[in-house]
Design a protein around this motif. Structure first.
Motif, PDB file in Angstrom:
ATOM      1  N   PHE A  15       0.915  -1.193  -0.081  1.00 35.79           N
ATOM      2  CA  PHE A  15       0.054   0.126  -0.053  1.00 35.79           C
ATOM      3  C   PHE A  15       1.112   1.215   0.114  1.00 35.79           C
ATOM      4  CE2 PHE A  15      -3.049  -2.995   1.482  1.00 35.79           C
ATOM      5  CZ  PHE A  15      -4.069  -2.718   0.766  1.00 35.79           C
ATOM      6  N   ARG A  16       0.653   1.987  -1.138  1.00 40.70           N
ATOM      7  CA  ARG A  16       1.615   3.302  -1.115  1.00 40.70           C
ATOM      8  C   ARG A  16       0.507   4.557  -1.364  1.00 40.70           C
ATOM      9  NH1 ARG A  16       6.911   1.833  -2.453  1.00 40.70           N
ATOM     10  NH2 ARG A  16       7.311   3.860  -1.943  1.00 40.70           N
ATOM     11  N   ARG A  17       1.298   5.680  -0.783  1.00 44.01           N
ATOM     12  CA  ARG A  17       0.456   7.082  -1.081  1.00 44.01           C
ATOM     13  C   ARG A  17       0.857   7.750  -2.267  1.00 44.01           C
ATOM     14  NH1 ARG A  17      -2.655   8.116   3.030  1.00 44.01           N
ATOM     15  NH2 ARG A  17      -2.228   7.089   4.863  1.00 44.01           N
ATOM     16  N   VAL A  18      -0.004   8.206  -3.142  1.00 40.71           N
ATOM     17  CA  VAL A  18       0.335   8.985  -4.096  1.00 40.71           C
ATOM     18  C   VAL A  18      -0.693  10.162  -4.185  1.00 40.71           C
ATOM     19  CG1 VAL A  18       0.607   6.718  -5.525  1.00 40.71           C
ATOM     20  CG2 VAL A  18      -1.635   7.685  -5.476  1.00 40.71           C
ATOM     21  N   SER A  19      -0.445  11.135  -4.733  1.00 42.82           N
ATOM     22  CA  SER A  19      -1.187  12.431  -5.259  1.00 42.82           C
ATOM     23  C   SER A  19      -1.834  12.504  -6.409  1.00 42.82           C
ATOM     24  CB  SER A  19      -0.388  13.507  -4.825  1.00 42.82           C
ATOM     25  OG  SER A  19       0.389  13.818  -5.806  1.00 42.82           O
ATOM     26  N   GLY A  20      -2.927  13.107  -6.570  1.00 40.96           N
ATOM     27  CA  GLY A  20      -3.472  13.201  -7.518  1.00 40.96           C
ATOM     28  C   GLY A  20      -4.308  12.436  -7.887  1.00 40.96           C
ATOM     29  N   GLU A  21      -4.403  11.526  -9.328  1.00 40.06           N
ATOM     30  CA  GLU A  21      -5.522  10.663  -9.513  1.00 40.06           C
ATOM     31  C   GLU A  21      -4.965   9.387  -9.335  1.00 40.06           C
ATOM     32  OE1 GLU A  21      -7.658   7.752 -11.076  1.00 40.06           O
ATOM     33  OE2 GLU A  21      -5.972   8.047 -12.239  1.00 40.06           O
ATOM     34  N   PRO A  22      -5.683   8.639  -8.436  1.00 44.45           N
ATOM     35  CA  PRO A  22      -5.141   7.186  -7.619  1.00 44.45           C
ATOM     36  C   PRO A  22      -4.722   6.475  -8.647  1.00 44.45           C
ATOM     37  CG  PRO A  22      -7.358   7.994  -6.586  1.00 44.45           C
ATOM     38  CD  PRO A  22      -7.107   8.819  -7.640  1.00 44.45           C
ATOM     39  N   ALA A  23      -5.563   6.010  -9.676  1.00 40.96           N
ATOM     40  CA  ALA A  23      -5.310   4.782 -10.518  1.00 40.96           C
ATOM     41  C   ALA A  23      -3.991   5.236 -11.379  1.00 40.96           C
ATOM     42  CB  ALA A  23      -6.394   4.564 -11.427  1.00 40.96           C
ATOM     43  N   LEU A  24      -3.844   6.475 -11.894  1.00 38.30           N
ATOM     44  CA  LEU A  24      -2.653   6.803 -12.718  1.00 38.30           C
ATOM     45  C   LEU A  24      -1.393   7.016 -11.827  1.00 38.30           C
ATOM     46  CD1 LEU A  24      -1.431   7.704 -15.384  1.00 38.30           C
ATOM     47  CD2 LEU A  24      -2.052  10.078 -14.722  1.00 38.30           C
ATOM     48  N   GLY A  25      -1.548   7.448 -10.631  1.00 39.80           N
ATOM     49  CA  GLY A  25      -0.394   7.494  -9.830  1.00 39.80           C
ATOM     50  C   GLY A  25       0.030   6.134  -9.359  1.00 39.80           C
ATOM     51  N   ALA A  26      -0.967   5.155  -9.213  1.00 46.35           N
ATOM     52  CA  ALA A  26      -0.593   3.787  -8.793  1.00 46.35           C
ATOM     53  C   ALA A  26       0.008   3.075  -9.957  1.00 46.35           C
ATOM     54  CB  ALA A  26      -2.021   2.953  -8.400  1.00 46.35           C
ATOM     55  N   ALA A  27      -0.400   3.342 -11.123  1.00 42.04           N
ATOM     56  CA  ALA A  27       0.118   2.561 -12.279  1.00 42.04           C
ATOM     57  C   ALA A  27       1.567   3.266 -12.483  1.00 42.04           C
ATOM     58  CB  ALA A  27      -0.713   2.948 -13.566  1.00 42.04           C
ATOM     59  N   GLU A  28       1.885   4.342 -12.411  1.00 40.85           N
ATOM     60  CA  GLU A  28       3.058   4.814 -12.528  1.00 40.85           C
ATOM     61  C   GLU A  28       4.134   4.225 -11.432  1.00 40.85           C
ATOM     62  OE1 GLU A  28       2.342   8.933 -12.212  1.00 40.85           O
ATOM     63  OE2 GLU A  28       2.013   9.120 -14.568  1.00 40.85           O
ATOM     64  N   MET A  29       3.457   4.054 -10.115  1.00 41.94           N
ATOM     65  CA  MET A  29       4.146   3.425  -8.988  1.00 41.94           C
ATOM     66  C   MET A  29       4.792   2.073  -9.119  1.00 41.94           C
ATOM     67  SD  MET A  29       5.704   4.022  -5.811  1.00 41.94           S
ATOM     68  CE  MET A  29       4.750   5.639  -4.969  1.00 41.94           C
ATOM     69  N   ALA A  30       3.874   1.360  -9.821  1.00 37.48           N
ATOM     70  CA  ALA A  30       4.059  -0.163 -10.198  1.00 37.48           C
ATOM     71  C   ALA A  30       5.034  -0.328 -11.077  1.00 37.48           C
ATOM     72  CB  ALA A  30       2.721  -0.613 -10.473  1.00 37.48           C
ATOM     73  N   ALA A  31       4.935   0.709 -12.175  1.00 39.88           N
ATOM     74  CA  ALA A  31       6.120   0.639 -13.309  1.00 39.88           C
ATOM     75  C   ALA A  31       7.577   1.058 -12.873  1.00 39.88           C
ATOM     76  CB  ALA A  31       5.389   1.333 -14.313  1.00 39.88           C
ATOM     77  N   SER A  32       7.317   2.177 -12.234  1.00 42.10           N
ATOM     78  CA  SER A  32       8.701   2.994 -12.251  1.00 42.10           C
ATOM     79  C   SER A  32       8.988   3.573 -10.537  1.00 42.10           C
ATOM     80  CB  SER A  32       8.828   4.226 -12.943  1.00 42.10           C
ATOM     81  OG  SER A  32       7.763   5.203 -12.497  1.00 42.10           O
ATOM     82  N   GLY A  33       8.164   3.194  -9.833  1.00 44.21           N
ATOM     83  CA  GLY A  33       8.469   3.547  -8.345  1.00 44.21           C
ATOM     84  C   GLY A  33       9.420   2.504  -7.479  1.00 44.21           C
ATOM     85  N   GLU A  34      10.014   2.998  -6.569  1.00 45.29           N
ATOM     86  CA  GLU A  34      10.796   2.033  -5.919  1.00 45.29           C
ATOM     87  C   GLU A  34       9.951   1.469  -4.739  1.00 45.29           C
ATOM     88  OE1 GLU A  34      15.166   2.024  -3.639  1.00 45.29           O
ATOM     89  OE2 GLU A  34      14.257   4.066  -4.057  1.00 45.29           O
ATOM     90  N   PRO A  35       9.971  -0.099  -4.720  1.00 43.17           N
ATOM     91  CA  PRO A  35       9.200  -0.597  -3.609  1.00 43.17           C
ATOM     92  C   PRO A  35       9.703  -0.339  -2.275  1.00 43.17           C
ATOM     93  CG  PRO A  35       9.816  -2.100  -5.296  1.00 43.17           C
ATOM     94  CD  PRO A  35      10.713  -0.822  -5.792  1.00 43.17           C
ATOM     95  N   ALA A  36       8.774  -0.109  -1.415  1.00 43.21           N
ATOM     96  CA  ALA A  36       9.430   0.071   0.136  1.00 43.21           C
ATOM     97  C   ALA A  36      10.149  -1.236   0.544  1.00 43.21           C
ATOM     98  CB  ALA A  36       8.250   0.253   1.120  1.00 43.21           C
TER      99      ALA A  36
END
Length: 303
Positions: free
Chosen positions: A86-107
């Motif tokens: 579970f991660r926190r994003v700002s803006g549109e949740p689904a877009l932020g989540a997709a970007e996190m899954a693709a290029s974010g650094e896992p905790a």
């Protein structure tokens, strides 16, 4: 996730649950781990004090901005599987989540993304019974050199589980590029891609709390989701030498057909302050003759 409990590592300097901008993020699960996550819930307000996380159970309303489930890949004894954070994003949740899954650094450093660098997402639109994801360019249309077919399929499933979880919908997902291509890493999506069987793509045990790097004391509540023999979810606490210093088991709400929530109290009041590893696993009634047990691990600090 590893197939055997790992030795305790030095905690990485990762800020778990830190607010991330949409441009820096990227990825969920709607059936407990999307497919299993239909019976799971997001972290409670106590686990995420700044803002309650949205439920991971599909609903007709999109999740509010805040904590969203993001799917990453980890290794297991039966090959790579999807793990949820579970991660926190700002803006549109689904877009932020997709970007996190693709290029974010896992905790959790045991997790990784299968998406190569260079690409990105432009929009995620949920209407007409379909979740339409638009790529920002053509980078991810074809399968890159070195990516196996199975990796391409699993990367697509990470995206599917993530946007479905953020939107709390099991609607199929399509991916379209600016030039009109409808493939992601060579996998066709024009007819809509559903979340795969959880027993084919998800790790069968997942820890929601404690989070990676959490500080605990006395007795803390551990929780997650699992599909384990007779709903038994064994757990251990290991010290820096990998010695077991506490153990017990939780009972999940079900098993066999999905991943079900589990919760248990863990007493660490007798442990010296320091860094430990909390491990949840699937039960192995075969004594090692069947598939190896699956694990999820989180490093914790006992104060």
């Amino acid at each position: 996730m590893r197939t055997t409990p790992r030795p305790v590592r030095t905690l990485a300097a990762l800020a778990v649950g830190v607010l991330l901008t949409t441009s820096a993020c990227g990825g969920d699960d709607s059936a407990t781990d999307p497919v299993a996550a239909d019976r799971s819930e997001s972290p409670t307000a106590a686990e995420s004090p700044s803002e309650p996380a949205p439920s991971d159970v599909p609903s007709e309303e999109p999740a509010a901005a805040g904590a969203v489930p993001v799917y990453y890949v980890g290794d297991t004894g039966v090959g790579p599987r999807l793990f949820r954070e579970f991660r926190r994003v700002s803006g549109e949740p689904a877009l932020g989540a997709a970007e996190m899954a693709a290029s974010g650094e896992p905790a959790d450093p045991d997790y990784r993304s299968l998406f190569p660098g260079g690409g990105g997402f432009d929009t995620v639109d949920h209407s007409g019974g379909t979740i339409a994801v638009t790529l920002s360019d053509e980078t991810w249309v074809e399968r890159p050199s070195g990516m196996a077919d199975a990796e391409a399929e699993l990367a697509l499933q990470a995206l599917v589980h993530t946007v479905q979880g953020a939107l709390q919908s099991r609607d199929p997902v399509t991916v379209t590029s600016p030039a009109g291509a409808t493939t992601l890493f060579g996998v066709e999506t024009s007819d809509g891609v559903d979340n795969a069987d959880p027993f084919d793509v998800l790790n069968l045990v997942s820890i929601t709390a404690p989070e990676q790097g959490a500080s605990v004391s006395g007795t803390f509540t551990a929780s997650g989701v699992a599909s384990s023999f007779e709903a038994t979810v064994p757990w251990e606490v290991r010290d820096g030498s990998d010695a077991v210093v506490a153990r017990g088991f939780a009972t999940a709400e079900g098993w066999m057909d999905a991943l079900y929530p589990w919760e248990t109290e863990v007493d660490v009041s007798d442990l010296a302050p320091g860094t430990y590893t909390f491990i949840a696993m699937t039960d192995d009634p075969s004594g090692g003759e069947g598939n190896p047990p699956m694990f999820d691990t989180k490093e914790i600090t006992v104060s």
